[in-house]
Design an enzyme around this catalytic site. Structure first.
Site, mmCIF file in Angstrom:
data_model
loop_
_atom_site.group_PDB
_atom_site.id
_atom_site.type_symbol
_atom_site.label_atom_id
_atom_site.label_comp_id
_atom_site.label_asym_id
_atom_site.label_seq_id
_atom_site.Cartn_x
_atom_site.Cartn_y
_atom_site.Cartn_z
ATOM 1 C CG HIS A 143 -1.886 1.129 1.281
ATOM 2 N ND1 HIS A 143 -2.360 1.663 2.451
ATOM 3 C CD2 HIS A 143 -2.460 1.857 0.287
ATOM 4 C CE1 HIS A 143 -3.174 2.674 2.176
ATOM 5 N NE2 HIS A 143 -3.250 2.808 0.876
ATOM 6 C CD GLU A 155 -0.736 1.355 5.952
ATOM 7 O OE1 GLU A 155 -0.948 2.039 6.948
ATOM 8 O OE2 GLU A 155 -1.665 0.968 5.203
ATOM 9 C CG ASN A 193 -6.766 5.268 5.367
ATOM 10 O OD1 ASN A 193 -6.546 6.470 5.487
ATOM 11 N ND2 ASN A 193 -6.765 4.653 4.196
HETATM 12 P P1 NAI Z 1 -7.128 5.586 -11.033
HETATM 13 O O1 NAI Z 1 -8.576 5.613 -11.339
HETATM 14 O O2 NAI Z 1 -6.301 6.800 -11.212
HETATM 15 O O3 NAI Z 1 -6.425 4.407 -11.883
HETATM 16 C C1 NAI Z 1 -6.956 3.133 -12.021
HETATM 17 C C2 NAI Z 1 -6.582 2.612 -13.401
HETATM 18 O O4 NAI Z 1 -6.877 1.215 -13.457
HETATM 19 C C3 NAI Z 1 -7.355 3.271 -14.524
HETATM 20 O O5 NAI Z 1 -6.456 3.765 -15.480
HETATM 21 C C4 NAI Z 1 -8.225 2.140 -15.083
HETATM 22 O O6 NAI Z 1 -8.410 2.245 -16.482
HETATM 23 C C5 NAI Z 1 -7.406 0.924 -14.749
HETATM 24 N N1 NAI Z 1 -8.161 -0.312 -14.648
HETATM 25 C C6 NAI Z 1 -9.390 -0.506 -14.109
HETATM 26 N N2 NAI Z 1 -9.706 -1.808 -14.162
HETATM 27 C C7 NAI Z 1 -8.669 -2.455 -14.733
HETATM 28 C C8 NAI Z 1 -8.393 -3.823 -15.024
HETATM 29 N N3 NAI Z 1 -9.278 -4.779 -14.744
HETATM 30 N N4 NAI Z 1 -7.201 -4.130 -15.588
HETATM 31 C C9 NAI Z 1 -6.296 -3.170 -15.883
HETATM 32 N N5 NAI Z 1 -6.515 -1.862 -15.639
HETATM 33 C C10 NAI Z 1 -7.680 -1.505 -15.046
HETATM 34 O O7 NAI Z 1 -7.043 5.041 -9.510
HETATM 35 P P2 NAI Z 1 -5.857 5.221 -8.447
HETATM 36 O O8 NAI Z 1 -6.142 6.389 -7.619
HETATM 37 O O9 NAI Z 1 -4.560 5.090 -9.140
HETATM 38 O O10 NAI Z 1 -6.106 3.942 -7.512
HETATM 39 C C11 NAI Z 1 -5.747 2.649 -7.904
HETATM 40 C C12 NAI Z 1 -5.706 1.752 -6.690
HETATM 41 O O11 NAI Z 1 -4.817 2.307 -5.727
HETATM 42 C C13 NAI Z 1 -7.030 1.574 -5.975
HETATM 43 O O12 NAI Z 1 -7.091 0.272 -5.455
HETATM 44 C C14 NAI Z 1 -6.942 2.590 -4.841
HETATM 45 O O13 NAI Z 1 -7.742 2.256 -3.741
HETATM 46 C C15 NAI Z 1 -5.476 2.483 -4.491
HETATM 47 N N6 NAI Z 1 -4.909 3.649 -3.800
HETATM 48 C C16 NAI Z 1 -5.216 4.920 -4.184
HETATM 49 C C17 NAI Z 1 -4.664 6.004 -3.523
HETATM 50 C C18 NAI Z 1 -4.988 7.403 -3.944
HETATM 51 O O14 NAI Z 1 -4.641 8.336 -3.211
HETATM 52 N N7 NAI Z 1 -5.612 7.623 -5.077
HETATM 53 C C19 NAI Z 1 -3.737 5.824 -2.392
HETATM 54 C C20 NAI Z 1 -3.413 4.442 -2.121
HETATM 55 C C21 NAI Z 1 -4.011 3.420 -2.785
#
Ligand code: NAI
Length: 474
Positions: A143, A155, A193
């Protein structure tokens, strides 16, 4: 499962969004060959192009060499599909249990048996994500925090089925990537969190009780060393997001009332006052928090001054009022002046001590805004002691003391329940959310008895489960 070290792992990052792009950058900068895959057509290429722009900007500023940037970019290849020649997958796709499980099934069919799958989930149980996998022992949480290249904390989250050597290999790898990894057990909110909930919750309780304004609470917690006050921070995170995390921690703990969400925040969400992004939350933007008034305060006089108690704070007070005599064996800390008492909060209210008594908040820094419950003379004496007095309602633990006590208490429960160790909790809170000190550093400074006493008094005042003292502190 036989596991070689991941130090030379071929890495596949799945999800080229905000987090995935940052993870790919960090891995490539550490020398790994990285494939970047996203289901959205063109997303991986776009992420790489954006990264190239950012890194070239850093070359222009003299922070990176052109060679280093070219080498980093050459290691990242956008991919049209996941492939099998991979040792470590870092998943950063949409935060959805079913979608992530489907991806893991697809990956397991392709990957060699010893390959590790790491998930960057911020809220889904790693244990639950591993269910249905052929080899649940290879799944571990990794994480990262946003922005990935800058935030040091990772994490490393173990689910029930995670192999300890897998968690350790990812821990060692994160350290090689220049991060500070911390082991965590997969429990709701992991470390950061979860332990951070009271930072918001205590403020929301104060606001619900109409004890202080958002700008006053923010000023007092900033003076205690926090980079942002809770209200401005909730406005930045977005009330919808912050409320959703609180609700998910509440539900995941079987509605333990300790984690009860706040009606104050519910109302902001209902109104669409989501914070900065909607132009209004606690504050209106772009202006943000209004400045607190500067008060003109007359110099206080007293025929006899006594500094009560021992310790760093009593010493500081004695230095500010050199004419005072000392009462070292007093059972309270503060200042007595002609029939009045200014007491450091111990969770009792000023009213509990009768007329002439006032209480002030825990001053974690030598100067700055400090909450108190008392009259104008109290404010004058606090000013004389080098503090900027801010009047609040006469409630147990005022602003900073109750917040710190609750952060310590939540960290204590996390350690009691084996989520992390004390050093891990301290590192996580300092590096994941920039706290000025870790909960166990505050505990060492303040003492378990003082924290438990304050919590017990909050508990007597409010009743309910929120302020129950962690067995770890007892
Ligand atoms: P984001 O929406 O910016 O990026 C997610 C990407 O994954 C998108 O480009 C989407 O097209 C792609 N995607 C969706 N389903 C897919 C699949 N089945 N196969 C391949 N690509 C796929 O989201 P973000 O913010 O980068 O978050 C991603 C993960 O990281 C989530 O699990 C989130 O909870 C976690 N996270 C986010 C944080 C934040 O501050 N935004 C902090 C720590 C963890």
């Amino acid at each position: 499962m036989s596991l070689k070290t991941l130090s030379e792992a071929r890495v596949l990052v799945v999800g080229a969004g905000l987090m995935g792009a940052g993870i790919a950058q960090v891995a490539a900068q550490a020398g790994h060959v990285v494939r970047l895959y996203d289901t959205r057509a063109g997303a991986a290429e776009a992420a790489k192009a954006k990264l190239a722009q950012t890194l070239e900007g850093l070359v222009a500023k003299g922070k990176l060499t052109l060679e280093a940037v070219q080498a980093t970019l050459a290691r990242i290849t956008p991919a049209d599909a996941p492939s099998g020649d991979i040792d470590l997958v870092v998943e950063a796709i949409v935060e959805n249990l079913e979608v992530k499980r489907a991806l893991f099934a697809e990956l397991e069919a392709l990957l060699p048996p010893e390959a590790v799958i790491a998930t960057n989930t911020s809220s889904i149980s790693v244990t639950a994500l591993a269910r249905g996998m052929k080899a649940p022992e290879r799944l571990v949480g990794m994480h990262f925090f946003n922005p990935v290249p800058l935030m040091k904390l990772v994490e490393v989250v173990s689910g029930l089925g995670t192999a300890p050597e897998v968690a350790q290999a990812v821990f060692d790898l994160a350290a090689r990537w220049g991060k500070t990894p911390v082991h965590a057990r997969s429990t709701p909110g992991f470390i950061v969190n979860r332990i951070a909930r009271p930072y918001y919750a205590e403020t929301l309780m104060l606001l619900q009780d109409r004890a202080a304004t958002p700008e006053l609470i923010d000023a007092c917690l900033r003076a205690a060393g926090f980079r942002m006050g809770p209200c401005e921070l909730m406005d930045l995170i977005g009330h919808d997001t912050n409320f959703a995390v609180t609700n998910s921690v509440f539900a995941a703990n079987f509605f333990d009332r300790r984690f009860t969400p706040s009606l104050v925040q519910q109302e902001l969400v209902d109104a669409g006052f989501l914070g900065r992004k909607s132009g209004r939350g606690f504050y209106r933007y772009p202006d943000g928090a209004p400045a607190l008034p500067i008060m003109a305060i007359a110099s206080p006089r007293a025929a006899r001054l006594v500094v009560h108690g021992r310790g760093a704070l009593a010493e500081r007070f004695a230095a500010s009022v050199p004419e005072a005599v000392r009462e070292l064996d007093s059972d309270w800390v503060g200042l007595a002046t002609d029939g009045r008492q200014l007491r450091l909060t111990d969770g009792r209210r000023a009213a509990d001590f009768g007329p002439g008594a006032a209480v002030f908040d825990l001053p974690l820094a030598p100067g700055g805004d400090i909450a108190y419950a008392g009259d104008a003379a109290t404010a004058a004496w606090l000013t004389r002691l080098g503090l900027t007095p801010r009047a609040v309602a006469d409630l147990p633990g005022l602003v900073v003391a109750r917040t710190i006590a609750m952060l310590v208490n939540e960290a204590a429960d996390a350690v009691q329940q084996g989520v992390c160790n004390e050093a891990g909790a301290d590192a996580a809170m300092k590096l994941g959310v920039n706290y000025p000190a870790g909960p166990f550093e505050w505990l060492a400074y303040w003492g378990a008895d003082a924290v438990a006493t304050l919590l017990n008094r909050l508990d007597q005042h409010y009743r309910g489960e929120r302020y129950r003292v962690s067995p770890y502190l007892k």
